[in-house]
Enzyme design. Structure first.
Site, PDB file in Angstrom:
ATOM      1  N   GLU A 139       0.818  -1.218   0.000  1.00  0.00           N
ATOM      2  CA  GLU A 139       0.000   0.000   0.000  1.00  0.00           C
ATOM      3  C   GLU A 139       0.855   1.274   0.000  1.00  0.00           C
ATOM      4  OE1 GLU A 139      -2.669   0.475   3.345  1.00  0.00           O
ATOM      5  OE2 GLU A 139      -3.546   2.298   2.529  1.00  0.00           O
TER       6      GLU A 139
ATOM      7  N   LYS B  75      -2.540  -2.033  -3.112  1.00  0.00           N
ATOM      8  CA  LYS B  75      -3.588  -1.176  -2.537  1.00  0.00           C
ATOM      9  C   LYS B  75      -3.185   0.278  -2.771  1.00  0.00           C
ATOM     10  CE  LYS B  75      -6.011  -0.140   1.786  1.00  0.00           C
ATOM     11  NZ  LYS B  75      -6.711  -0.751   2.924  1.00  0.00           N
TER      12      LYS B  75
HETATM   13  P1  13P Z   1      -9.247   4.274   4.215  1.00  0.00           P
HETATM   14  O1  13P Z   1     -10.141   3.547   3.244  1.00  0.00           O
HETATM   15  O2  13P Z   1      -9.987   4.938   5.341  1.00  0.00           O
HETATM   16  O3  13P Z   1      -8.254   5.156   3.511  1.00  0.00           O
HETATM   17  O4  13P Z   1      -8.414   3.160   4.964  1.00  0.00           O
HETATM   18  C1  13P Z   1      -7.848   2.143   4.239  1.00  0.00           C
HETATM   19  C2  13P Z   1      -6.568   1.771   4.843  1.00  0.00           C
HETATM   20  O5  13P Z   1      -6.350   0.618   5.157  1.00  0.00           O
HETATM   21  C3  13P Z   1      -5.553   2.811   5.006  1.00  0.00           C
HETATM   22  O6  13P Z   1      -4.330   2.244   5.353  1.00  0.00           O
END
Ligand code: 13P
Length: 346
Positions: free
Chosen positions: A183, A225
């Site tokens: 991510e 992600k």
């Molecule tokens: P949000 O969808 O609130 O951005 O959170 C997703 C997430 O896992 C952020 O690390």
């Protein structure tokens, strides 16, 4: 590493019509969310709230492929003594775990951050696997704007070290037979326009995949992600749904190899309905090499948190709100959502 099994889990995480619930808020973040609804954040209230979500049978069995947990939660038991991880498994969803330990200031780069948590990660992953986690998450944070002293950020340094850490984490996960969610989040906090977000995200994704290759991460056994290409929240030029969808798809096609089984977006501060509409519009474009779904935190939980507000008698209302949002996003993951469906709250 058994890549065939990693690939099987990765594909299950992006099963068509399902997506991931990010319930991995750190104790600090969940306190902020609870403050907003007037609930005291204790080990017990955090457990009760998350147990309510995981016992939403309709959402969990039909629309949720996996749940990202926080360290505290993976070791917690439900009120009746059942481990929360078992509740998730019994619903048919896959338990996952956030393994990064948050961000720290990046030396020599004022205003920028590096994600911590690589030390002892191999041993921690072993314990999480034994407890039932089959995937993990690590979030790198890249901010756009003027850093301290008026210098433009992100710097190349911040992009490089964060991409390096993401790849180190991903390689350790695969060695522990855990699918890494990679991510790299470019924040939408500033006043930048969508094209600046596009350009920065392109650099971040290219660097991330370069590091993943250097460190021999098997792309078939991971999930990406990312943020969407979108204007900053304070931008004078807010993005339209079509623009977000078209530019995000163009960006991902340019940067993400087809060997990656799936892309599960973060919501990053978009409203519930925007996050759903964007995912839906992208899936309507179609003809993509990877499956596109959600891994939302706020955009899945804001409504159930408000409906619940810490009162046991509101648990059913909280679950209804969660089921509704999960269903809307599940439809969006197939390009079958329409705004009219929002009115018919379950
Ligand atoms: P949000 O969808 O609130 O951005 O959170 C997703 C997430 O896992 C952020 O690390």
């Amino acid at each position: 590493m058994n890549l065939a099994d990693l690939n099987k889990v990765a594909l299950a995480m992006v099963t068509p019509g399902k997506g991931i619930l990010a319930a991995d808020e750190s104790s600090g973040t969940i306190k902020k969310r609870f403050d907003a609804i007037g609930v005291e954040s204790t080990e017990e209230t955090r457990r009760d709230y998350r147990e309510m979500l995981f016992r939403s049978q309709e959402a969990m069995s039909k629309y949720i492929s996996g749940v990202i947990l926080y360290d505290e939660t993976i070791w917690q038991n439900a009120k009746d003594g059942t481990p929360l991880v078992r509740l998730i498994e019994q619903s048919g969803a896959i338990p996952g775990i956030k393994v990064d330990e948050g961000t720290q200031a990046l030396p020599n780069c004022p205003g920028e951050l590096i994600t911590a948590g690589l030390d002892k990660l191999a041993e921690r992953l072993k314990r999480y696997y034994e407890r039932g986690a089959r995937f993990a998450k690590w979030r790198a944070v890249i901010d756009i704007g003027a850093g301290t002293g008026g210098r433009n950020i992100p710097t190349m340094t911040a992009i490089h070290v964060n991409a390096h850490a993401l790849a180190r984490y991903a390689a350790l996960c695969q060695a522990a037979q855990i699918v890494p969610i990679v991510e790299p989040e470019v924040l939408m906090d500033g006043d930048h326009d969508i094209d600046r977000c596009f350009e920065v995200t392109e650099r971040v994704l290219n660097k991330t995949f370069q590091e993943l290759r250097v460190q021999r991460v098997a792309l078939e056994g991971m999930i990406l992600k990312p943020n969407m290409a979108i204007a900053g929240k304070k931008s004078a030029k807010p993005s339209t749904v079509e623009e977000v969808a078209e530019k995000t798809i163009r960006l991902l096609k340019a940067c993400v190899p087809a060997a990656v089984p799936g892309i599960a977006f973060l919501s990053g501060g978009q409203s519930d309905e925007e996050a759903t509409a964007h995912l839906n519009a992208m899936n309507r474009i179609g003809g993509l090499p990877w499956r596109l779904t959600f891994s939302y935190g706020r955009a899945l939980q804001a409504a159930p948190q408000k409906a619940w507000s810490g009162r046991p008698e509101n648990a059913a209302a909280g679950q209804r709100a969660f089921i509704h949002r999960a269903r809307m996003n599940a439809l969006a993951s197939k390009g079958e959502w329409e705004t009219g469906l929002e009115k018919k709250v379950a």
